[in-house]
Write an enzyme that holds these catalytic residues in place. Sequence first.
Site, mmCIF file in Angstrom:
data_model
loop_
_atom_site.group_PDB
_atom_site.id
_atom_site.type_symbol
_atom_site.label_atom_id
_atom_site.label_comp_id
_atom_site.label_asym_id
_atom_site.label_seq_id
_atom_site.Cartn_x
_atom_site.Cartn_y
_atom_site.Cartn_z
ATOM 1 C CG ASP A 27 -2.289 0.589 0.919
ATOM 2 O OD1 ASP A 27 -2.342 1.817 0.704
ATOM 3 O OD2 ASP A 27 -3.288 -0.136 0.906
ATOM 4 C CG HIS A 51 -5.277 3.979 0.738
ATOM 5 N ND1 HIS A 51 -4.881 2.705 0.425
ATOM 6 C CD2 HIS A 51 -6.535 4.102 0.242
ATOM 7 C CE1 HIS A 51 -5.844 2.082 -0.227
ATOM 8 N NE2 HIS A 51 -6.868 2.904 -0.352
ATOM 9 C CB SER A 84 -9.202 0.910 -0.682
ATOM 10 O OG SER A 84 -8.443 1.201 -1.804
#
Length: 556
Positions: free
Chosen positions: A111, A309, A480
């Site tokens: 990620d 994220h 996600s």
Amino acid sequence: MLIFSAFVTIGNTFDLSQKPRIIMNIFKSYYLCAGLALALASCGTQKMVSTSVENIDKMPVKTTKIAEKDLKRWSHLDLGKDTIPGMSVDKAYAELLKGKKGTKVVVGVVDSGVDIDHEDLKPAIWTNPKEIAGNGKDDDKNGYIDDIHGWNFLGDAEYENMEYVRILKKGDDGSATYRKAKAEYDKEMQEANQGKMQVDFIMAGDKAISDHLKKKNYTLDDVKKIETTDQTLLQYKGMMMQVLTQVGSKEEFDKEIVGYKDHVYGQVNYHLNLQFDGRKVVGDNPDDLNDKKYGNNNVIGPVKKGAKHGTHVAGIIAQTQNNNKGGDGVASNNVQIMAVRAVPDGDEYDKDIALGIRYAVDNGAKVINGSFGKYFSTHKDWVHDAIKYAASKDVLVIFAAGNESYDLDTMNKYPTDSYDGQPEISNNVLIIGATSPNYGAGMVAGFSNYGKTSVDIFAPGDKIYATTPSNTYEYQQGTSMASPNVAGVAALIRSYYPKLSAAQVKQIIMESGTPLTTKVTVGETQETKAFNEVSKSGKIVNAYNALLMAEKMAKK
């Protein structure tokens, strides 16, 4: 760079969370969706169903409002018991796992970086047992010096071009790929320039109102009371009245506009900028897979907020349960998070993804989560080979389906395990679509990609509450978020039934899901389809059922 989250476009993570939808629509219309910062509502009140799972597709559904305490962990709840279409995680812990002890499972999170210092993630961060911290040596001889908690394949790089921009920069070779890349660039650049005009207009309006009122933190009542004959100020007044009515407060507006500005200016300055070279600071040749001596061990990245994220994704899997902080990880007591930074703010390089997957496999990961993706790929074979390598080492790989509302049966998204209707390249990959907490027509999240043959199964991905950098927590949405929810379930299975193979875990997750035939709307045109027609399984992931099936399979 589709960080499959739902507003911000961090490189290739399908991250919608990086595009504040309210602010994006302000310039076009004063009829706004509800505020995204808290993501407590999305164009209407969130509902939960109140009927038994046995009859869920057979009778009219009564609805009531979801309490915030339930919304913060709705993916753990149960359709039959709690009347919310979650994954039955609570039920699994209460009825199947109580008193049982599983083994630790390493989950590789490929990620944007992970805040390994976060209070709710620290207990679950993987530490390389064969490496001595800080001695400047490659103690375990794996090719990476001082890789204590993982590896950062981006080094100090933060921003990147989109893949189609990189294709254009190599020059017109007369190929169909170049023409397609040029068409995509022209479309996206036009939208980015329009977006820049919009955000500049909105910010100018905010400044004009602030200057007129002589304060920055004004209220809706303050704006309503403005009396002026200045037509421009009147226009700004009308806009800001509508904004504050929908968003709720000036503080929330400030959060939204900053996110929107970062998104738009990120596109113009970095993602679509033909003169920008984000890879120079890394120092490698991204078109040479054998050039492997690059990156560093700072798995957070050069800027902590850039790991937002990845930190959220890691939290969905592993944030500490029942500590009255944030949400609850699906498998927090059973996992160790290996951080692999390979997704920039912009499109990821195939080389970094391929090497990141191989790194996770070689260092003990049994599940790998990939909440990223793109629609152009210049070295997809490298990633294919890495996926096959993971299969050979019995590692399950889980990818987000993407957030563009596309039917993936009609177009390719990278990476995945099948292209152009061809057979799957391996049996260890799951492609995950996103659901919302609303049972019924809106159960498939509006942003989620789908596909009868290209998406395997759906899981909660809308309004998911989890860790963000510097000991903070946020709602985010996107495939996600759906992907790590499934990675958590997969980790539970591999923890309590370690003899089951990656292929068996995939089979269990697919076959044990909750089957639904209710009609749902999908795609940009909001086409109506039966839920069992938008994925291969026609199901939503169910942890309780998965563990029951795992036990039966393990006994055999």
